[in-house]
Design a protein around this motif. Structure first.
Motif, PDB file in Angstrom:
ATOM      1  N   GLU A  98      53.539  10.452  31.643  1.00  0.00           N
ATOM      2  CA  GLU A  98      53.636  10.316  33.102  1.00  0.00           C
ATOM      3  C   GLU A  98      52.525  11.095  33.802  1.00  0.00           C
ATOM      4  N   ARG A  99      52.221  12.280  33.274  1.00  0.00           N
ATOM      5  CA  ARG A  99      51.187  13.125  33.871  1.00  0.00           C
ATOM      6  C   ARG A  99      49.790  12.823  33.332  1.00  0.00           C
ATOM      7  N   GLY A 100      49.735  11.989  32.283  1.00  0.00           N
ATOM      8  CA  GLY A 100      48.449  11.595  31.733  1.00  0.00           C
ATOM      9  C   GLY A 100      47.750  12.655  30.921  1.00  0.00           C
ATOM     10  N   LYS A 101      48.512  13.643  30.439  1.00  0.00           N
ATOM     11  CA  LYS A 101      47.893  14.772  29.741  1.00  0.00           C
ATOM     12  C   LYS A 101      48.817  15.321  28.660  1.00  0.00           C
ATOM     13  N   CYS A 102      48.267  15.449  27.454  1.00  0.00           N
ATOM     14  CA  CYS A 102      48.997  16.080  26.355  1.00  0.00           C
ATOM     15  C   CYS A 102      48.867  17.586  26.500  1.00  0.00           C
ATOM     16  N   LYS A 103      49.985  18.266  26.720  1.00  0.00           N
ATOM     17  CA  LYS A 103      49.952  19.690  27.055  1.00  0.00           C
ATOM     18  C   LYS A 103      50.161  20.607  25.850  1.00  0.00           C
ATOM     19  N   SER A 104      50.045  20.090  24.661  1.00  0.00           N
ATOM     20  CA  SER A 104      50.259  20.922  23.469  1.00  0.00           C
ATOM     21  C   SER A 104      49.189  22.002  23.350  1.00  0.00           C
ATOM     22  N   ASP A 109      62.539   8.728  22.529  1.00  0.00           N
ATOM     23  CA  ASP A 109      63.620   9.705  22.714  1.00  0.00           C
ATOM     24  C   ASP A 109      63.078  11.099  22.985  1.00  0.00           C
ATOM     25  N   SER A 110      61.762  11.219  23.239  1.00  0.00           N
ATOM     26  CA  SER A 110      61.152  12.517  23.520  1.00  0.00           C
ATOM     27  C   SER A 110      60.893  12.683  25.012  1.00  0.00           C
ATOM     28  N   GLN A 111      61.669  13.547  25.652  1.00  0.00           N
ATOM     29  CA  GLN A 111      61.482  13.797  27.075  1.00  0.00           C
ATOM     30  C   GLN A 111      60.124  14.429  27.339  1.00  0.00           C
ATOM     31  N   VAL A 112      59.706  15.324  26.447  1.00  0.00           N
ATOM     32  CA  VAL A 112      58.417  16.004  26.608  1.00  0.00           C
ATOM     33  C   VAL A 112      57.275  14.994  26.569  1.00  0.00           C
ATOM     34  N   ALA A 113      57.273  14.129  25.567  1.00  0.00           N
ATOM     35  CA  ALA A 113      56.195  13.145  25.435  1.00  0.00           C
ATOM     36  C   ALA A 113      56.169  12.188  26.618  1.00  0.00           C
ATOM     37  N   ARG A 114      57.330  11.768  27.085  1.00  0.00           N
ATOM     38  CA  ARG A 114      57.364  10.867  28.244  1.00  0.00           C
ATOM     39  C   ARG A 114      56.777  11.552  29.466  1.00  0.00           C
ATOM     40  N   VAL A 161      55.667  17.018  16.522  1.00  0.00           N
ATOM     41  CA  VAL A 161      56.405  15.803  16.841  1.00  0.00           C
ATOM     42  C   VAL A 161      56.054  15.328  18.250  1.00  0.00           C
ATOM     43  N   ASN A 162      55.953  16.252  19.192  1.00  0.00           N
ATOM     44  CA  ASN A 162      55.651  15.855  20.571  1.00  0.00           C
ATOM     45  C   ASN A 162      54.268  15.225  20.703  1.00  0.00           C
TER      46      ASN A 162
END
Length: 205
Positions: free
Chosen positions: A153-159, A144-149, A117-118
């Motif tokens: 903001e950091r410009g990087k998907c951390k999954s 509504d996803s704090q993680v995705a926002r 989901v993230n």
């Protein structure tokens, strides 16, 4: 054990359409009635608003959908709301963006065989930002996803999920887009408590 929260039931189509304060009363109106239309709501106020609207507006959607329209503090209009859905912790996953004031689906992607989901929310936010930028618009994007926002903001998907090539390429493109567009439209938090479920929700909760 906490007390069970009271529900109010709207019957749009039944023996006697109306608003009922218990399931037992509602059941008598809809049980055995052909193509009955009814739904539970968390408050009498929400039920009253729903009763005067079309039942189709609530089909397959959380009962709090549309609550934002009556909130004391409302989201900005026009704007784009995004959401993602995944079957299980790692997919299949899909995402979409909706124009808040018209309910128009602006874009939809997936399903992807593997994805969280993230990841979907991250891609949905960036997709919305790119969609707006292409049209010279600066509408806010709500998620509504704090993680995705935070990822945006950091410009990087951390999954840490091992993605297939298609999804990995999309994530890479999204990260490059963010790096080259630092002055994108604002990304804001959707206040679920005050505004209800985000209108891009897939209705699978």
């Amino acid at each position: 054990m906490p007390a069970q929260r009271r529900k109010f039931y709207v019957v749009w189509k039944g023996r006697k359409p109306g608003i009922y304060p218990s399931w037992e009363e509602t059941r008598r109106q809809v049980e055995g009635f052909p193509n009955a239309r009814y739904r539970a709501f968390d408050s009498l106020e929400e039920a009253r608003r729903a009763f005067v609207r079309d039942a189709d507006e609530y089909t397959g959607k959380p009962s709090s959908m549309g609550k934002w329209r009556y909130a004391a503090r409302r989201p900005a209009l026009p704007s784009v709301v995004v959401d993602a859905a995944a079957s299980g912790p790692s997919g299949p996953m899909e995402y979409r963006g909706v124009r808040l004031d018209t309910d128009e689906v602006l874009f939809a992607q997936g399903p992807f065989p593997r994805g969280t989901v993230n990841i979907g929310e991250f891609l949905a936010i960036v997709h919305a930002l790119a969609w707006l930028a292409e049209r010279g618009l600066n509408w806010p994007v709500y998620s509504d996803s704090q993680v995705a926002r935070l990822w945006v903001e950091r410009g990087k998907c951390k999954s840490r999920l091992r993605m297939d090539e298609r999804l990995a390429n999309l994530v890479e493109r999204a990260e490059k887009w963010l790096a080259s567009h630092p002055n994108h439209a604002p990304v804001l938090a959707w206040d679920t408590k005050e505004w209800g479920e985000i209108p891009a929700d897939f209705g699978r909760k």
